[in-house]
Motif scaffolding. Structure first.
Motif: not given
Length: 723
Positions: A300-315, A461-468
């Motif tokens: 349902s997401s084109k990014k497949v496994a997207p990373v999103k900001h939650l609170v403070q320094n947590q994603y 791996s992809s989650g880390y690359l998304d943060l970059c």
């Protein structure tokens, strides 16, 4: 029609004739045994450095170097390539270039193709007969900068209104079609670095015997060469251990990670998995096709496994956008395709699955979508605890009754289901009977199967690359990853991503009140004596015997298979073992662990929703609670959100203190969606429940012999008897 359109027009079939370059026949080196005397064909876009890299590779390997532009075309045409292109135009140029390649016959050389050779079908078919095509996959921005600097004017398709970026994008499909080996070039790689990668890639291609797998309980006495295509089918090793790559994971250089940042999830998966799966097991072309099918419109997401900001320094990494709303989809939309591809001839295979909730529906979904000649030869039987999985999880699993897939509940817990399946694999009388009588072999799709675990490395791996990509960190900055942990497969795949080069500082394992993993990581003692499984709001991690911990102990003990066999045999016999002190310290350098009470889990859901409007599922909430306790805030923390909140609606209603809960699961989802500003509703789960929910299902006693009867019944229904 412009030249970009003309490029794809079919050319007439060319008959391959005797080599016009007979003088090259005497140039063969004594090292022409490389690849059995076949050519190394360097393919790539203009500006990829094929000519220079080809000369360096030829020198390193002691082989003749041939450049198609300089040594073939200009020799045959007696004029510069640019002049020929200007004289005849792009369409005619491709025809004449293709004919020249069809008349080209050498062996044991390093051949640098032109950037447009792959656009001529017959020519590539001819030259591939005696060559291995090595694709120099160079970053488009590097190529454009190079071509601008060189002021190249002899590229087919260069015309007013057509950008070089468009030409490169158009040609990429042809390069992907013909490659045997990809050399993924990092951002800013020099031609010398590219040439060195080519040499290593060719060596890997011809050394399939070096890329094998061993059991975690391996011994020299029982060793046999086992390849990826074997471990996909076998699942569990014959000695009861789990398969791991004999030489570990490939280490990826920083320049390649930097390039991966801008790529899509399927493109990242293609590059990473090609490095882990030998092309003799699954060709690069077929693997890429499977990957793009696995991570396409079914998510349902084109990014497949997207990373999103939650609170403070947590994603939060949302791993629930697949068809069954669970992180298991990230592996199980691909694994069945790998399995079907690797099936040996003649036999049928029954996939046995024990699930604590999410694995079952994900396996059933993945295998039910198989197509092709082998699809009917793979059946699936899922065992799940009748009490303990959520209502929606149960509805998802029991909705699959098409073809060779079905789910049966058991009046016991997950550990009984998993133990029974492992017992079946080790029951020589049973497996022999099924093979002789029905031509059927048992296999598994739990994370004990390597092909289930490997794709999970990609999303870490992809989650880390998304943060970059989003500017949160620069590549090389550390992150912590917090994972709700039951069978330890998700955590193990994060450790493997770290081994490949992702700068994960700590993997934090989060347990619910079934905290056997957390206790083990804290004390080194794994103790199942007098410990009963407790039901929880996070049923997917209601597990006491964590299978993938065996891979973890193998990992931290540097492959000490004797120790692994001793410890896990002791666990089977005595229900406990103690890790040696030196390994306890080593383990705690890589992982931390904590556990979360039921009340704290619900409180976390309420708190985050109150602050942000975001609804976490119960497993993500377990991770949030543990991360808050253990993470020091000095670097970002990624919480693995392993399921959509809708799968555990009653617990979420309780957490949000919503009264008058509807009985209908579809209505429950609708009400929760109204309360959530994010994440978005899961339409595929809703569709499944509307179309296929509410069916009855088989329930069987907690008796090993009864489960065996279910296995034989499914085989009888699914596969024809061998006569």
């Amino acid at each position: 029609m412009g030249l970009l359109g003309a490029i794809s027009l079919s050319s007439r079939t060319a008959r391959c004739c005797l080599c016009q370059l007979s003088t090259l026949k005497s140039c063969f080196s004594t090292k022409s045994a490389v690849l059995g005397g076949r050519n190394i064909l360097l393919m790539g876009p203009p500006g990829a450095g094929k000519t220079t890299a080809g000369k360096i590779v030829a020198h390193k390997m002691g082989l003749p170097a041939i450049d198609i532009d300089d040594d073939v075309l200009e020799t045959a045409w007696k004029m510069p390539v640019a002049a020929k292109l200007a004289e005849v135009g792009g369409k005619r140029f491709l025809e004449e270039e293709g004919q020249a390649l069809c008349n080209f016959c050498v062996s044991g050389c390093v051949v640098s193709l032109t950037g447009s050779n792959p656009l001529h079908h017959e020519a590539m078919q001819h030259i591939k007969q005696n060559g291995v095509v090595v694709y120099l996959d160079v970053d488009s921005e590097d190529i454009i900068e190079r071509l601008d600097r060189m002021k190249v004017n002899r590229i087919v398709g260069q015309e007013e209104g057509v950008s070089m970026r468009d030409i490169l994008l158009y040609r990429r499909r042809f390069y992907e079609k013909w490659l045997d080996v990809r050399v993924f070039c990092g951002t800013g790689d020099t031609v010398e670095e590219v040439a060195e990668k080519v040499v290593r890639a060719v060596e890997r291609y011809q050394e399939h015997d070096e890329e094998t797998y061993v059991s975690t309980r391996y011994s020299e006495m029982s060793y046999r060469k086992t390849f990826f295509s074997d471990v996909v089918i076998e699942g569990l090793a014959a000695d009861g251990g789990l398969y791991v790559p004999r030489k570990g994971f490939p280490k990826i250089p920083k320049s390649e990670w930097l390039r991966l940042i801008s790529l899509s999830y399927p493109e990242r998966a293609s590059v990473l998995l090609e490095k882990c799966i030998h092309p003799h097991d699954i060709s690069a072309l077929d693997l890429r096709s499977m990957i793009f099918k696995a991570y396409g419109s079914n998510f349902s997401s084109k990014k497949v496994a997207p990373v999103k900001h939650l609170v403070q320094n947590q994603y939060v990494q949302e791993l629930f956008h697949g068809p069954t709303a669970s992180f298991k989809d990230l592996a199980l939309q691909l694994m069945p395709q790998l399995f079907a591809y690797c099936l040996p001839p003649m036999c049928n295979f029954l996939i046995l699955v024990a699930t604590s909730g999410d694995t079952g529906s994900a396996v059933l979904s993945g295998f039910s979508q198989l197509s092709g000649a082998n699809a009917h030869r793979a059946g699936v039987l899922v065992f799940f605890p009748e009490v303990g999985v959520s209502q929606i999880q149960k509805l998802q699993m029991t909705s699959f009754r098409e073809g060779n897939t079905r789910a049966v509940s058991v009046l016991s817990d997950f550990d009984f289901c998993q133990k029974s399946i492992k017992r079946m694999f080790g029951d020589a009388g049973l497996t022999g009977h099924l093979t002789v009588e029905y031509g059927t072999i048992l296999s598994t799709a739990n994370s004990i199967n390597w092909a289930r675990l490997l794709p999970q490395v990609v999303y870490h791996s992809s989650g880390y690359l998304d943060l970059c990509r989003d500017g949160v960190i620069n590549f090389g900055d550390p992150v912590d990853v917090c994972i709700p942990t039951g069978n330890f497969g998700n955590a193990m795949s994060a450790l493997y991503a770290k081994q490949m080069g992702i700068p994960i500082r700590k993997v934090i394992c989060a347990s619910n009140h079934n905290r056997v993993v957390a206790d083990f990581i804290s004390t080194g003692g794994y103790d199942l004596q007098d410990r009963s499984l407790l039901l929880s709001h996070s049923p997917a991690i209601d597990i006491l015997k964590s299978s993938n911990l065996e891979r973890f102990v193998h990992h931290i003990s540097d492959g000490n298979s004797c120790l692994v066999k001793d410890l896990f045999t002791r666990l089977d016999m005595q229900k406990c073992f103690q890790l040696p002190d030196h390994l306890l310290g080593k383990m705690q350098e890589q992982v931390q662990a904590g556990w979360c009470s039921e009340d704290d889990c619900l409180a976390a859901i309420q708190s985050v929703h109150g602050q942000t409007g975001y609804i976490m599922d119960t497993h993500t909430a377990v991770a949030k609670v543990v991360a808050d306790r253990l993470q020091d805030g000095s670097c970002p923390t990624v919480l693995c959100s392993t399921a959509h909140y809708g799968k555990f609606a009653p617990a979420v209603f309780k957490a949000l203190q919503i009264q008058n809960i509807p009985e209908d699961p579809v209505e429950q989802l609708k009400e929760l969606e109204a309360a959530a500003s994010k994440p978005e509703a899961h339409r595929e789960m809703m569709k499944c429940l509307k179309e296929r929910g509410g069916r009855g299902h088989r329930v069987c006693a907690a008796d090993y012999s009864v489960l065996v009867e279910e296995v034989e019944g499914v085989i009888q229904d699914s596969f024809l008897k061998v006569t």
